[in-house]
Design an enzyme around this catalytic site. Sequence first.
Site, PDB file in Angstrom:
ATOM      1  N   PHE A 283       0.692  -1.156  -0.096  1.00  0.00           N
ATOM      2  CA  PHE A 283      -0.023   0.103   0.111  1.00  0.00           C
ATOM      3  C   PHE A 283       0.856   1.295   0.133  1.00  0.00           C
ATOM      4  CE2 PHE A 283      -3.461   2.521   2.141  1.00  0.00           C
ATOM      5  CZ  PHE A 283      -4.258   2.950   1.049  1.00  0.00           C
TER       6      PHE A 283
ATOM      7  N   LYS B 180     -13.721  -2.957  10.232  1.00  0.00           N
ATOM      8  CA  LYS B 180     -14.115  -3.872   9.095  1.00  0.00           C
ATOM      9  C   LYS B 180     -13.094  -4.978   8.701  1.00  0.00           C
ATOM     10  CE  LYS B 180     -11.219  -3.187   5.424  1.00  0.00           C
ATOM     11  NZ  LYS B 180     -10.022  -3.241   5.827  1.00  0.00           N
TER      12      LYS B 180
ATOM     13  N   ASP C 283     -15.674   0.353   2.041  1.00  0.00           N
ATOM     14  CA  ASP C 283     -14.561  -0.457   2.513  1.00  0.00           C
ATOM     15  C   ASP C 283     -15.031  -1.857   2.667  1.00  0.00           C
ATOM     16  OD1 ASP C 283     -11.816  -1.165   2.307  1.00  0.00           O
ATOM     17  OD2 ASP C 283     -11.531   0.299   4.219  1.00  0.00           O
TER      18      ASP C 283
ATOM     19  N   GLY D  59     -10.632   3.786   2.883  1.00  0.00           N
ATOM     20  CA  GLY D  59     -11.349   3.401   1.773  1.00  0.00           C
ATOM     21  C   GLY D  59     -11.110   1.986   1.340  1.00  0.00           C
TER      22      GLY D  59
ATOM     23  N   SER E 105      -8.033 -10.296  -0.226  1.00  0.00           N
ATOM     24  CA  SER E 105      -7.608  -9.425   0.919  1.00  0.00           C
ATOM     25  C   SER E 105      -7.094 -10.370   2.006  1.00  0.00           C
ATOM     26  CB  SER E 105      -9.244  -8.889   1.379  1.00  0.00           C
ATOM     27  OG  SER E 105      -9.239  -8.981   2.823  1.00  0.00           O
ATOM     28  N   ARG E 106      -6.176  -9.823   2.820  1.00  0.00           N
ATOM     29  CA  ARG E 106      -5.412 -10.878   3.812  1.00  0.00           C
ATOM     30  C   ARG E 106      -6.563 -11.433   4.818  1.00  0.00           C
ATOM     31  NH1 ARG E 106      -0.938  -6.935   5.562  1.00  0.00           N
ATOM     32  NH2 ARG E 106      -1.892  -5.525   3.627  1.00  0.00           N
ATOM     33  N   ASN E 107      -7.169 -10.208   5.349  1.00  0.00           N
ATOM     34  CA  ASN E 107      -8.334 -10.743   6.443  1.00  0.00           C
ATOM     35  C   ASN E 107      -9.338 -11.766   5.900  1.00  0.00           C
ATOM     36  OD1 ASN E 107      -7.675  -8.700   8.699  1.00  0.00           O
ATOM     37  ND2 ASN E 107      -7.817  -7.410   7.063  1.00  0.00           N
TER      38      ASN E 107
END
Lengths: 556, 344
Positions: free
Chosen positions: B20, B199, B252, B144, B262-264
């Site tokens: 990022f 989130k 988001d 976001g 996405s890692r999560n």
Amino acid sequence: MSLINQVFQSFSQKKKQKEWPLVKMNQQRAAFLQEVIQESVQNMLTEDESTAGLREKISQTLYREKIRLNKKLWKVDTKAKILFWQQMEKMFHQSQQKKNYEEMLQKIMYHYVYEIAGNFRPSYYRVAEKIVEYGFARLLNASQLGGLRYLFSKKYQLKDKIQIIGATEDLKKLAKIGTIVMVPTHFSHLDSALIGWVIKTLGLPPFIYGAGLNLFNIKIFAYFMNSLGVYKIDRRKKNLLYLTALKAYANLTLQKQCHSLFYPGGTRSRSGMLEKTLKLGLLSTTITAQRNNYQKYGKNAPKIFIVPVVFNYHFVLEAPMLIQQHLLLEGVGKKFQEQDFYSKSYKILRFLGKFFTKDSEMCISIGHAMDLLGNAVDAKGNSYTSEGKYVDTYEYFMSGEKNDTVKKKEDQYTQTMSQAIIRAYYKINCVFTSHLVAFVAFRLIKKQHASLDFKHLFGLSSKEHTLDYDIFYRQVQKIYQKIMLLYQSKAIQVSPIMLHQNMDYIICHGLKHVGMYHSKRPLIKDSQGNITTQSLSTLYYYHNRLMGYGLEKYVS
Amino acid sequence: MDSKNMYHKPSIGVVGAGRFGTAIANLLAKKHNVLLYARRKSVVTTMQIQKKSAKQILHPNITPTNQLSVIAKKCETIFIMVSATGLPSCIQALAPYLSPYHTIIHGIKGLIHAKDIMQNDTIKTISQIITDASVVVKIGCISGPNLVRELEAKQPAATVVASKFEEVNKTVQQLLRSVQFQVYSSHDIIGVELCGALKNIIAIAAGCLSGMQYGDNTKALLISRGMVEMIYIGKALGASIAPFIGLAGIGDLVATCANHSSRNFSFGYQLAQGKAVKDILTEIQETVEGIHTVQMVKKYVQKQPIRAPITEIVYRMIFEQLPAHHALHILMKYPFHVDVDFLQ
């Protein structure tokens, strides 16, 4: 002391006084007030230059003043003032052009600024100083030693009764190199008299401060305050023009380097709690004044220092009335007849007599000076972070941003400052034995009636408020230990009795002193040796002093 | 703009050369010179030689460095793009070089564990940690649906910049806004930070649902209940509702709950399939912020008068080996009767 010495001292004192910024400012009073008027007018015009905007603001002011004058008038609302507003209204109806409105704006600002302005007279200041210093000391000796024949004894001094703790040495040094803004908590009308004594005792030059216009209804207050650099704040007036004039006055006195005092809570704490939110209007003038100073004099401009102050009492004369007002606002209390404990001069003297005859004590905690962003300041006026890094405060104000964002940025600075002040209040709050016992007693009563809401809790009879002494004792002990943990981590202050005496003494002292002059005592021991209250609301008031530390969850 | 014509422009600092951080550095480099900081000298050397960072090609206006003092000296505006766990040491190292004129923007979607004055556990947001540790007051955050893969592919996207200072919001908008990238502003920095952090918990739960092969009805149920839970927790921590129903909140949340990379989400997906936490983390090789967040938030809500069933269940799945099907069963039996009442 020889006569020559006395004459020399008096001469050097007068010479020093001539250098006080407040004296200097007052020597050019008319010019200064003209400056305030112009600044106020300019601020109004900058905000909205249009004729319609100006007309709207004047119209709102006239309307609000009309409403105010139709309500119950105060002594300070003289006929001349009423006549002024009638003339303004007439003028408003005849006005159509911008220049007419500007002329009206000038007149209204003139009216407000002269109403707000104080008139400092060094000779009056000296008299007031002596009255506070010697008058109180005489009263103290007469009462402590037992009768009028001790009136001129020097055995007791006010210092024996009132303790000043905290960073006083640094404060004296800072007063010489910058402008001090004291921001005390406000619990009682007595605060203003006490802070005057503190300023004198610490050898600081006089401070300028705002006092409620209602206090000027009382002759004894009006006489001294008119000459002590006190400016008048009329809380009934909420219109934009008045608030602009008030801010301009405060801002320009700060720029003239007059040490000032604001009660940032705005009014006396109704609940007895330390202030959790502050009024930002007057506080924001410090930021504006500092920016103006930097713009005028550059990097080495005089700095403004914020000094939080907390008053600690066993007893607040107005407590029963204040807590009733608080409960009423919370929708819990009933309507009641308001009593103004300070409505007459003799009442004030009677209270002072009471204060000195009984074994009460007071403590005034002076916090460490901060810069306007809440960084700690050393005796030389340099700012440092909590990690000890030097901070150049000039950079907060002069980082080259555009004009439209300056106000928003400074509003945020004021918020940051107010949070720093609140944190400091909690840190320098000094726990008295009376605060401790009141806190525990109220929490236990509340716990005993956990199913009741506040309204029903305050409706219970006093029999239902009785606490078993042993349970009370154990809980006091528990909370005491938690408070000492806070004290060790420098999150609170404690009185010497709390520090050095055993638990039996602490509880006994606390019970004796909590709200000691109230006709209905917040805490007493009943005939069986248990703890009860004659006024749960007053107990609640004194208990509130320790709210905000998260101690309540330890009362089980 | 040609880099040769930009020598007079102030540089922008980016601390953290992860995926990022590098993506943001590339976005910024379109208009400005950028100093990109990586802690390890070897990483900086690799960046200098390969002109690449985190598998992304570096814009020519980016100069890699491993000296924080240089970043603070040359840049008035600094973006901090490290993990939440890495932040305390990062800000501690950077703070001595910072001055009141600096502006700090962070893009960290996590929270930090702290103690209150009574030594009780509490939660702080990233901006609160930066405020405590430095002299900087002009602090903002960006948050976001900014999936790096899509940013790299220059697909249209947007972010929210939040700061109490209007000046900060305007600066970030000027720095980042482009035809492909829209920047909205908010003044509720705490709210926007909490949206980004909370989130992640819901994203883990969404991953679990996908791992159990459930469809969109179930996911929609989770997202809407998750949203309500986020708002309750956010309100308890001092946020307003507004950010949660904006791009940084629902925007988001939807993006992360639908994104398999996405890692999560990926963590939750594998967890539902019965893999051990340790093994999943070894495989992912990157920080899964949601794990730390769920730990902190679970502790926090226990002492608050709020209910956070999804958080509690995700916590039990990660730390108490609660099987995914059992977890879902508990949630479906949870006695909620009102859809939404927080807007009243």
